[in-house]
Motif scaffolding. Structure first.
Motif, PDB file in Angstrom:
ATOM      1  N   UNK A 377       0.863  -1.184   0.000  1.00 20.99           N
ATOM      2  CA  UNK A 377       0.000   0.000   0.000  1.00 20.99           C
ATOM      3  C   UNK A 377       0.899   1.233   0.000  1.00 20.99           C
ATOM      4  N   UNK A 378       0.738   2.091  -1.002  1.00 27.06           N
ATOM      5  CA  UNK A 378       1.591   3.275  -1.152  1.00 27.06           C
ATOM      6  C   UNK A 378       0.722   4.519  -1.012  1.00 27.06           C
ATOM      7  N   UNK A 379       1.059   5.364  -0.049  1.00 27.72           N
ATOM      8  CA  UNK A 379       0.285   6.580   0.211  1.00 27.72           C
ATOM      9  C   UNK A 379       1.207   7.782   0.060  1.00 27.72           C
ATOM     10  N   UNK A 380       0.896   8.719  -0.850  1.00 31.74           N
ATOM     11  CA  UNK A 380       1.711   9.938  -0.938  1.00 31.74           C
ATOM     12  C   UNK A 380       1.475  10.837   0.271  1.00 31.74           C
ATOM     13  N   UNK A 381       2.544  11.375   0.817  1.00 31.69           N
ATOM     14  CA  UNK A 381       2.474  12.265   1.976  1.00 31.69           C
ATOM     15  C   UNK A 381       3.248  13.543   1.685  1.00 31.69           C
ATOM     16  N   UNK A 382       3.080  14.525   2.543  1.00 32.17           N
ATOM     17  CA  UNK A 382       3.734  15.814   2.353  1.00 32.17           C
ATOM     18  C   UNK A 382       4.281  16.314   3.688  1.00 32.17           C
ATOM     19  N   UNK A 383       5.517  16.843   3.653  1.00 36.58           N
ATOM     20  CA  UNK A 383       6.138  17.402   4.840  1.00 36.58           C
ATOM     21  C   UNK A 383       6.144  18.925   4.760  1.00 36.58           C
ATOM     22  N   UNK A 384       5.911  19.572   5.902  1.00 40.09           N
ATOM     23  CA  UNK A 384       5.894  21.038   5.947  1.00 40.09           C
ATOM     24  C   UNK A 384       7.329  21.547   5.827  1.00 40.09           C
ATOM     25  N   UNK A 385       7.594  22.329   4.772  1.00 40.01           N
ATOM     26  CA  UNK A 385       8.934  22.892   4.553  1.00 40.01           C
ATOM     27  C   UNK A 385       9.070  24.223   5.280  1.00 40.01           C
ATOM     28  N   UNK A 386      10.304  24.723   5.345  1.00 45.92           N
ATOM     29  CA  UNK A 386      10.559  25.973   6.066  1.00 45.92           C
ATOM     30  C   UNK A 386       9.744  27.128   5.488  1.00 45.92           C
ATOM     31  N   UNK A 387       9.671  27.204   4.179  1.00 47.90           N
ATOM     32  CA  UNK A 387       8.956  28.307   3.535  1.00 47.90           C
ATOM     33  C   UNK A 387       7.458  28.266   3.816  1.00 47.90           C
ATOM     34  N   UNK A 464       4.841  22.975  -3.237  1.00 46.92           N
ATOM     35  CA  UNK A 464       5.863  23.616  -2.402  1.00 46.92           C
ATOM     36  C   UNK A 464       6.098  22.885  -1.078  1.00 46.92           C
ATOM     37  N   UNK A 465       5.345  21.808  -0.839  1.00 49.21           N
ATOM     38  CA  UNK A 465       5.599  20.971   0.331  1.00 49.21           C
ATOM     39  C   UNK A 465       6.623  19.891  -0.026  1.00 49.21           C
ATOM     40  N   UNK A 466       7.282  19.368   0.987  1.00 46.68           N
ATOM     41  CA  UNK A 466       8.285  18.326   0.750  1.00 46.68           C
ATOM     42  C   UNK A 466       7.588  17.002   0.419  1.00 46.68           C
ATOM     43  N   UNK A 467       7.867  16.400  -0.738  1.00 44.17           N
ATOM     44  CA  UNK A 467       7.199  15.136  -1.087  1.00 44.17           C
ATOM     45  C   UNK A 467       7.735  13.972  -0.251  1.00 44.17           C
ATOM     46  N   UNK A 468       6.818  13.151   0.238  1.00 42.74           N
ATOM     47  CA  UNK A 468       7.146  11.941   0.998  1.00 42.74           C
ATOM     48  C   UNK A 468       6.201  10.845   0.520  1.00 42.74           C
ATOM     49  N   UNK A 469       6.474   9.629   0.922  1.00 47.23           N
ATOM     50  CA  UNK A 469       5.529   8.550   0.651  1.00 47.23           C
ATOM     51  C   UNK A 469       5.661   7.480   1.725  1.00 47.23           C
ATOM     52  N   UNK A 470       4.544   6.842   1.997  1.00 47.45           N
ATOM     53  CA  UNK A 470       4.506   5.760   2.995  1.00 47.45           C
ATOM     54  C   UNK A 470       4.227   4.439   2.290  1.00 47.45           C
ATOM     55  N   UNK A 477       5.421  -3.124   9.454  1.00 51.64           N
ATOM     56  CA  UNK A 477       4.972  -1.795   9.834  1.00 51.64           C
ATOM     57  C   UNK A 477       5.235  -0.799   8.705  1.00 51.64           C
ATOM     58  N   UNK A 478       4.431   0.266   8.622  1.00 50.97           N
ATOM     59  CA  UNK A 478       4.607   1.257   7.550  1.00 50.97           C
ATOM     60  C   UNK A 478       5.971   1.936   7.624  1.00 50.97           C
ATOM     61  N   UNK A 479       6.513   2.262   6.462  1.00 52.92           N
ATOM     62  CA  UNK A 479       7.798   2.962   6.351  1.00 52.92           C
ATOM     63  C   UNK A 479       7.568   4.245   5.571  1.00 52.92           C
ATOM     64  N   UNK A 480       7.994   5.380   6.144  1.00 47.52           N
ATOM     65  CA  UNK A 480       7.879   6.674   5.470  1.00 47.52           C
ATOM     66  C   UNK A 480       9.239   7.032   4.890  1.00 47.52           C
ATOM     67  N   UNK A 481       9.262   7.326   3.579  1.00 47.67           N
ATOM     68  CA  UNK A 481      10.511   7.675   2.904  1.00 47.67           C
ATOM     69  C   UNK A 481      10.387   9.053   2.278  1.00 47.67           C
ATOM     70  N   UNK A 482      11.511   9.710   2.113  1.00 45.48           N
ATOM     71  CA  UNK A 482      11.532  11.021   1.482  1.00 45.48           C
ATOM     72  C   UNK A 482      11.368  10.881  -0.029  1.00 45.48           C
ATOM     73  N   UNK A 483      10.819  11.950  -0.634  1.00 46.90           N
ATOM     74  CA  UNK A 483      10.664  11.974  -2.086  1.00 46.90           C
ATOM     75  C   UNK A 483       9.501  11.126  -2.554  1.00 46.90           C
ATOM     76  N   UNK A 484       9.290  11.109  -3.865  1.00 45.56           N
ATOM     77  CA  UNK A 484       8.284  10.238  -4.467  1.00 45.56           C
ATOM     78  C   UNK A 484       8.900   8.864  -4.729  1.00 45.56           C
ATOM     79  N   UNK A 485       8.089   7.827  -4.628  1.00 46.73           N
ATOM     80  CA  UNK A 485       8.607   6.479  -4.848  1.00 46.73           C
ATOM     81  C   UNK A 485       9.039   6.322  -6.307  1.00 46.73           C
ATOM     82  N   UNK A 486      10.195   5.695  -6.497  1.00 49.87           N
ATOM     83  CA  UNK A 486      10.684   5.461  -7.857  1.00 49.87           C
ATOM     84  C   UNK A 486       9.846   4.365  -8.515  1.00 49.87           C
ATOM     85  N   UNK A 487       9.415   4.554  -9.751  1.00 52.47           N
ATOM     86  CA  UNK A 487       8.622   3.515 -10.418  1.00 52.47           C
ATOM     87  C   UNK A 487       9.496   2.340 -10.840  1.00 52.47           C
ATOM     88  N   UNK A 488       8.861   1.216 -11.084  1.00 47.05           N
ATOM     89  CA  UNK A 488       9.576   0.088 -11.700  1.00 47.05           C
ATOM     90  C   UNK A 488       9.966   0.524 -13.104  1.00 47.05           C
TER      91      UNK A 488
END
Length: 581
Positions: A377-387, A464-470, A477-488
């Motif tokens: 299960x892949x869920x796109x997430x967003x992190x609050x950036x400084x700006x 303008x938010x930092x891209x993340x994905x779970x 257990x779920x793993x949260x990684x930075x950036x968008x997941x790389x496709x196959x």
């Protein structure tokens, strides 16, 4: 140590000088560990006598359950039902309907007060949490809503750093009779009949298996869950199903039966299914293919119904017994890298009746074709950036806060409405104030744009938010990684003599074993397939197969493995039908 002792004394003023010396000794060994939570928070753990006694998060000290078992009255305590502990250990917060109100009333606390959670009938705390509202607010809310944000529990990862002992049995200060009467009153308010009457003499707290059927129904209602079977002990009931009665005939609880089933399938798989040439082997493949195929007919492996709750915890336990070794070869993807086939437990395991050695050998040869793959299960997430902090701080979020797209949308909508930024003449537009201007507009646009459409406002915010994905794999257990997941990534390369090969990368990110994919493709298209290190990607490999095999690969990934098309790159390079390549 003097500084730590002073901080502990300031945080817990009820501790005496002798108790402080026991908790933070002068000469005995005191170890300090640095760990990170699943949310990425840095945590400092203080170990005494091989047990974690304190942990520190953002310069705030908290006691562990090991410490609270020695000093049970260190924090104000709130009691809950025994079945609730499983939910708390699984990461849930304590909701107010699950709090038992004693006749003497709840302890008086304020919002933000550090509290302990106990089980009905035992004063030994099983969890540590922070009150999300004061006692008056809890009662005013009718004991509904979230009561405590749970930080640490018995059975969690922090508890596993210690000796893994169970809570002691400490006599409750309030008799269980009174507590049960209180629970009965609460049931009457909800239109329920009280579970049972209670003798005037204080009785020891009931264990889960001793609860009557009505008591358990009340527990399940308080939990707000429909998973009643998980909270019931294995006793036959008049209206129970045949399956429940069969479980009741076994003296073990359903949880113990599931633990035994996992152990049986684990050793069976290692003894009959896995070969040394299969290593390294993805843990998801080991569970979904090898262990599932060893499960007896009529039974099903469900890690949530075991005491481990997560397959990674089960493997950690086996690793502590030196049966196998698990490593994270790529971020968030664990693999079995070594197995001790000479281990006494593996050698002593006897294959259950109904699993002949011949069938085991047949399964071993054909398991690549019979793999049960579960797409993550892949869920796109967003992190609050400084700006973007000025735009989100009004809703209580800070830099690094992780949000889903729907949460971002709600925050933006609430911000616009609370600041009255909706255009009066055209409600499809939003007026750009100073904060929106700084956060969402480029410098060249700030003098030109005064209004934005709703969809443009939201899309600019997400950009303008930092891209993340779970990523959540089956049993892990779920793993949260930075950036968008790389496709196959699928590509076609030209080799010597103008021959074409198909190259597949990034399979590991989706829990696919490259070796199994290569074997399956090789059998389907009758062409040579090889595995080689992926250029520029550490600890990853790529699959290379002769010819342009994208049609076969697309059918396997999209139809058999049920992977969404958006996570596959390069399908357009398939040869056109009717033309020979």
């Amino acid at each position: 140590r003097r500084k730590l002792r002073n901080e502990v004394a300031a945080a817990f003023p009820t501790l005496s000088t002798e108790q402080l010396a026991e908790l933070v000794p002068n000469k005995e060994e005191l170890n300090v560990l640095k760990i990170h939570s699943h949310k990425g928070e840095a945590i400092t753990v203080y170990m005494n006598h091989r047990n974690p006694v304190l942990f520190e998060v953002e310069k705030v000290l908290y006691p562990t359950v090991y410490t609270l078992w020695i000093y049970p009255d260190l924090l104000p305590a709130f009691a809950t039902w025994p079945p609730v502990l499983q939910k708390l250990a699984g990461g849930a917060d304590l909701m107010l309907p699950g709090v038992v109100v004693p006749p003497s009333g709840l302890p008086q606390v304020q919002r933000g007060t550090l509290c302990a959670v106990t089980l009905l009938g035992n004063r030994a705390p099983v969890a540590v949490g922070v009150a999300t509202m004061s006692t008056e607010e809890m009662l005013a809310a009718g004991m509904k809503g979230k009561g405590f944000a749970v930080l640490h529990t018995h059975l969690d990862h922090l508890w596993e750093y210690g000796d893994k002992s169970s809570p002691p049995t400490l006599a409750p200060l309030v008799t269980d009779c009174a507590a049960k009467e209180s629970a009965g009153d609460e049931q009457e308010l909800q239109g329920k009949e009280p579970g049972s009457s209670c003798s005037p003499e204080p009785q020891p707290g009931p264990a889960i298996r001793d609860l009557s059927l009505k008591d358990r129904d009340a527990c399940a209602e308080l939990l707000g869950k429909e998973e009643l079977l998980e909270n019931r002990a294995a006793e036959p009931a008049e209206e129970a199903s045949t399956e429940q009665q069969q479980e009741a005939e076994d003296s073990r609880t359903p949880q113990e039966q599931m633990d035994a089933l996992f152990n049986q399938c684990f050793f069976h798989a290692l003894k009959c299914k896995v070969k040394k040439s299969d290593l390294p082997l993805l843990t998801s493949t080991f569970l979904g293919s090898h262990m599932v195929s060893c499960c007896p007919a009529g039974k099903q492996l469900d890690i949530k119904k075991s005491s481990y709750k997560k397959f990674s915890k089960f493997l950690q336990c086996m690793q502590h017994q030196r049966i196998l070794q698990v490593k994270e070869l790529s971020k968030g993807v664990e693999s079995i890298v070594d197995v001790d086939w000479k281990h006494p437990d593996i050698k002593a395991f006897a294959v259950p009746e109904g699993f002949s050695s011949a069938s085991a050998a047949h399964d071993s040869k054909s398991e690549d074709r019979e793999q049960v793959y579960h797409a993550p299960e892949i869920i796109p997430l967003y992190g609050v950036s400084t700006k973007m902090i000025p735009l989100f701080q009004e809703s209580g979020h800070k830099k690094g806060s992780i949000l889903s797209s729907s949460e971002v949308r709600n925050i933006i909508i609430n911000y616009v409405k609370s600041n009255e930024l909706v255009d009066e003449t055209n409600k499809n537009f939003v007026k750009v104030n100073a904060i929106l201007c700084d956060c969402l507009l480029d410098k060249s646009e700030q003098d030109e744009i005064s209004h934005l459409k709703w969809d443009e406002l939201l899309s600019r915010c997400l950009e303008r938010l930092q891209p993340l994905h779970q990523v959540t794999f089956l049993g892990q257990e779920p793993v949260v990684r930075k950036g968008n997941i790389e496709p196959i990534d699928i590509s076609i390369a030209q080799r010597s003599s103008n021959k074409k090969v198909t190259i597949i990368k990034n399979l590991e990110l989706y829990g696919l074993d490259p070796q199994c994919v290569a074997n399956t493709l090789q059998q389907k298209v009758q062409a040579s397939a090889t595995i080689s290190p992926a250029p520029g990607a550490k600890d990853r490999v790529q699959v290379q197969i002769q010819g342009n095999q994208i049609h076969h690969l697309a059918k396997m990934l999209l139809e058999e493995y049920q992977l969404p098309r958006k996570y596959i790159q390069g399908l357009e390079k398939a040869p056109k039908l009717g033309r020979r390549k």
